[in-house]
Design a protein around this motif. Structure first.
Motif, PDB file in Angstrom:
ATOM      1  N   SER A  52      16.258  53.465  16.183  1.00 41.40           N
ATOM      2  CA  SER A  52      17.256  52.433  16.476  1.00 41.40           C
ATOM      3  C   SER A  52      16.639  51.054  16.299  1.00 41.40           C
ATOM      4  CB  SER A  52      17.779  52.579  17.911  1.00 41.40           C
ATOM      5  OG  SER A  52      16.720  52.375  18.823  1.00 41.40           O
ATOM      6  N   ASP A  53      17.485  50.062  16.124  1.00 42.58           N
ATOM      7  CA  ASP A  53      16.999  48.685  16.040  1.00 42.58           C
ATOM      8  C   ASP A  53      17.341  47.955  17.341  1.00 42.58           C
ATOM      9  OD1 ASP A  53      19.696  48.047  15.825  1.00 42.58           O
ATOM     10  OD2 ASP A  53      19.457  46.814  14.037  1.00 42.58           O
ATOM     11  N   GLN A  54      16.928  46.720  17.412  1.00 42.86           N
ATOM     12  CA  GLN A  54      17.102  45.932  18.638  1.00 42.86           C
ATOM     13  C   GLN A  54      18.576  45.821  19.025  1.00 42.86           C
ATOM     14  OE1 GLN A  54      14.884  42.300  18.395  1.00 42.86           O
ATOM     15  NE2 GLN A  54      16.172  41.300  19.906  1.00 42.86           N
ATOM     16  N   THR A  55      19.440  45.652  18.028  1.00 49.13           N
ATOM     17  CA  THR A  55      20.873  45.517  18.291  1.00 49.13           C
ATOM     18  C   THR A  55      21.436  46.786  18.921  1.00 49.13           C
ATOM     19  OG1 THR A  55      21.080  44.012  16.438  1.00 49.13           O
ATOM     20  CG2 THR A  55      23.103  45.035  17.216  1.00 49.13           C
ATOM     21  N   GLU A  56      21.045  47.933  18.360  1.00 52.57           N
ATOM     22  CA  GLU A  56      21.544  49.205  18.900  1.00 52.57           C
ATOM     23  C   GLU A  56      21.000  49.461  20.303  1.00 52.57           C
ATOM     24  OE1 GLU A  56      22.347  51.904  14.958  1.00 52.57           O
ATOM     25  OE2 GLU A  56      20.370  52.002  15.864  1.00 52.57           O
ATOM     26  N   ARG A  57      19.731  49.117  20.527  1.00 52.20           N
ATOM     27  CA  ARG A  57      19.150  49.345  21.861  1.00 52.20           C
ATOM     28  C   ARG A  57      19.853  48.477  22.901  1.00 52.20           C
ATOM     29  NH1 ARG A  57      14.505  49.588  18.653  1.00 52.20           N
ATOM     30  NH2 ARG A  57      13.926  47.451  19.115  1.00 52.20           N
ATOM     31  N   ALA A  58      20.136  47.225  22.531  1.00 59.05           N
ATOM     32  CA  ALA A  58      20.825  46.324  23.467  1.00 59.05           C
ATOM     33  C   ALA A  58      22.215  46.867  23.776  1.00 59.05           C
ATOM     34  CB  ALA A  58      20.915  44.927  22.864  1.00 59.05           C
ATOM     35  N   ARG A  59      22.909  47.361  22.729  1.00 58.83           N
ATOM     36  CA  ARG A  59      24.245  47.934  22.918  1.00 58.83           C
ATOM     37  C   ARG A  59      24.172  49.165  23.815  1.00 58.83           C
ATOM     38  NH1 ARG A  59      25.742  50.903  17.956  1.00 58.83           N
ATOM     39  NH2 ARG A  59      24.466  52.398  19.059  1.00 58.83           N
ATOM     40  N   ASP A  60      23.200  50.047  23.560  1.00 57.85           N
ATOM     41  CA  ASP A  60      23.078  51.270  24.355  1.00 57.85           C
ATOM     42  C   ASP A  60      22.717  50.950  25.802  1.00 57.85           C
ATOM     43  OD1 ASP A  60      23.650  52.589  22.038  1.00 57.85           O
ATOM     44  OD2 ASP A  60      21.615  53.327  21.690  1.00 57.85           O
ATOM     45  N   ASN A  61      21.836  49.970  26.006  1.00 55.29           N
ATOM     46  CA  ASN A  61      21.479  49.586  27.377  1.00 55.29           C
ATOM     47  C   ASN A  61      22.687  49.024  28.114  1.00 55.29           C
ATOM     48  OD1 ASN A  61      18.839  50.380  27.121  1.00 55.29           O
ATOM     49  ND2 ASN A  61      18.079  48.340  26.591  1.00 55.29           N
ATOM     50  N   ALA A  62      23.492  48.227  27.413  1.00 60.48           N
ATOM     51  CA  ALA A  62      24.687  47.649  28.032  1.00 60.48           C
ATOM     52  C   ALA A  62      25.664  48.755  28.412  1.00 60.48           C
ATOM     53  CB  ALA A  62      25.344  46.650  27.085  1.00 60.48           C
ATOM     54  N   ALA A  63      25.829  49.731  27.521  1.00 54.72           N
ATOM     55  CA  ALA A  63      26.733  50.848  27.804  1.00 54.72           C
ATOM     56  C   ALA A  63      26.214  51.660  28.982  1.00 54.72           C
ATOM     57  CB  ALA A  63      26.869  51.730  26.568  1.00 54.72           C
ATOM     58  N   PHE A  64      24.891  51.886  29.005  1.00 53.38           N
ATOM     59  CA  PHE A  64      24.290  52.645  30.105  1.00 53.38           C
ATOM     60  C   PHE A  64      24.509  51.923  31.428  1.00 53.38           C
ATOM     61  CE2 PHE A  64      20.878  53.878  32.944  1.00 53.38           C
ATOM     62  CZ  PHE A  64      20.837  55.250  32.801  1.00 53.38           C
ATOM     63  N   ASN A  65      24.257  50.618  31.433  1.00 55.60           N
ATOM     64  CA  ASN A  65      24.430  49.838  32.662  1.00 55.60           C
ATOM     65  C   ASN A  65      25.896  49.774  33.088  1.00 55.60           C
ATOM     66  OD1 ASN A  65      21.714  49.372  32.903  1.00 55.60           O
ATOM     67  ND2 ASN A  65      21.783  47.424  31.802  1.00 55.60           N
ATOM     68  N   ALA A  66      26.803  49.759  32.119  1.00 57.02           N
ATOM     69  CA  ALA A  66      28.222  49.750  32.457  1.00 57.02           C
ATOM     70  C   ALA A  66      28.617  51.064  33.132  1.00 57.02           C
ATOM     71  CB  ALA A  66      29.068  49.531  31.202  1.00 57.02           C
ATOM     72  N   LEU A  67      28.007  52.176  32.655  1.00 57.71           N
ATOM     73  CA  LEU A  67      28.327  53.486  33.227  1.00 57.71           C
ATOM     74  C   LEU A  67      27.651  53.706  34.582  1.00 57.71           C
ATOM     75  CD1 LEU A  67      28.060  55.783  30.071  1.00 57.71           C
ATOM     76  CD2 LEU A  67      30.105  55.322  31.438  1.00 57.71           C
ATOM     77  N   PHE A  68      26.381  53.274  34.666  1.00 58.74           N
ATOM     78  CA  PHE A  68      25.591  53.629  35.855  1.00 58.74           C
ATOM     79  C   PHE A  68      25.204  52.414  36.680  1.00 58.74           C
ATOM     80  CE2 PHE A  68      24.758  56.926  32.630  1.00 58.74           C
ATOM     81  CZ  PHE A  68      25.312  58.003  33.317  1.00 58.74           C
ATOM     82  N   GLY A  69      25.689  51.242  36.315  1.00 60.50           N
ATOM     83  CA  GLY A  69      25.441  50.048  37.108  1.00 60.50           C
ATOM     84  C   GLY A  69      24.013  49.564  37.107  1.00 60.50           C
ATOM     85  N   GLY A  70      23.210  50.075  36.172  1.00 57.78           N
ATOM     86  CA  GLY A  70      21.825  49.618  36.096  1.00 57.78           C
ATOM     87  C   GLY A  70      21.051  49.949  37.357  1.00 57.78           C
TER      88      GLY A  70
END
Ligand SMILES: [Zn+2]
Length: 145
Positions: free
Chosen positions: A125-143
């Motif tokens: 993955s690239d930086q853009t995809e990692r940022a997107r995946d982290n945002a999605a993860f935090n949206a699901l699990f609240g970080g």
């Protein structure tokens, strides 16, 4: 346009935008703008060039169970998987990323699965995809982890 001498020198060596951007800690877009300002042609990554880099990539990888791909080619002193083709250096991770997405990575392409140094296109993955995946993860699990 102010043209940085170090960037101009690397462009004249024929390095890819993402390689220069990585070395100079800048964005591929700025390198491309400098390439245009200097009147230098884009790298030959059309069907013929791309096929050649992809062939070299395929020849230097070994499929493993789980869809992983082990890099059997050159590993630099700083631990990067490198590929040299027609006088140009490529990051194996960047090539894998390009195989999957058809574009150069934004930021650094890295292994995203649990196998260290895996270069399976689907596992990079690239930086853009990692940022997107982290945002999605935090949206699901609240970080909360
Ligand atoms: Zn993998």
């Amino acid at each position: 346009m102010n043209i940085p001498a170090d960037m101009a020198a690397l462009l004249r060596q024929g390095l890819a935008n993402h390689v220069i951007a990585s070395q100079l800690h800048t964005s591929p877009a700025k390198v491309q703008a400098t390439r245009v300002a200097l009147g230098l042609p884009n790298l030959a990554l059309g069907p013929q060039g791309a096929a050649s880099v992809q062939e070299l990539f395929a020849a230097r990888t070994e499929p493993l169970p789980g869809g992983h791909l082990r890099w059997t080619g050159t590993i630099t002193r700083d631990g990067a998987n490198k590929l040299r083709c027609r006088g140009h250096n490529y990051s194996a991770h960047a090539v894998a990323f390009r195989i999957r997405t058809g574009r150069d990575p934004i930021g650094r392409a890295r292994t995203s699965c649990d196998m260290p140094r895996c270069v399976a296109p689907a596992h990079v993955s690239d930086q853009t995809e990692r940022a997107r995946d982290n945002a999605a993860f935090n949206a699901l699990f609240g970080g909360a982890l």
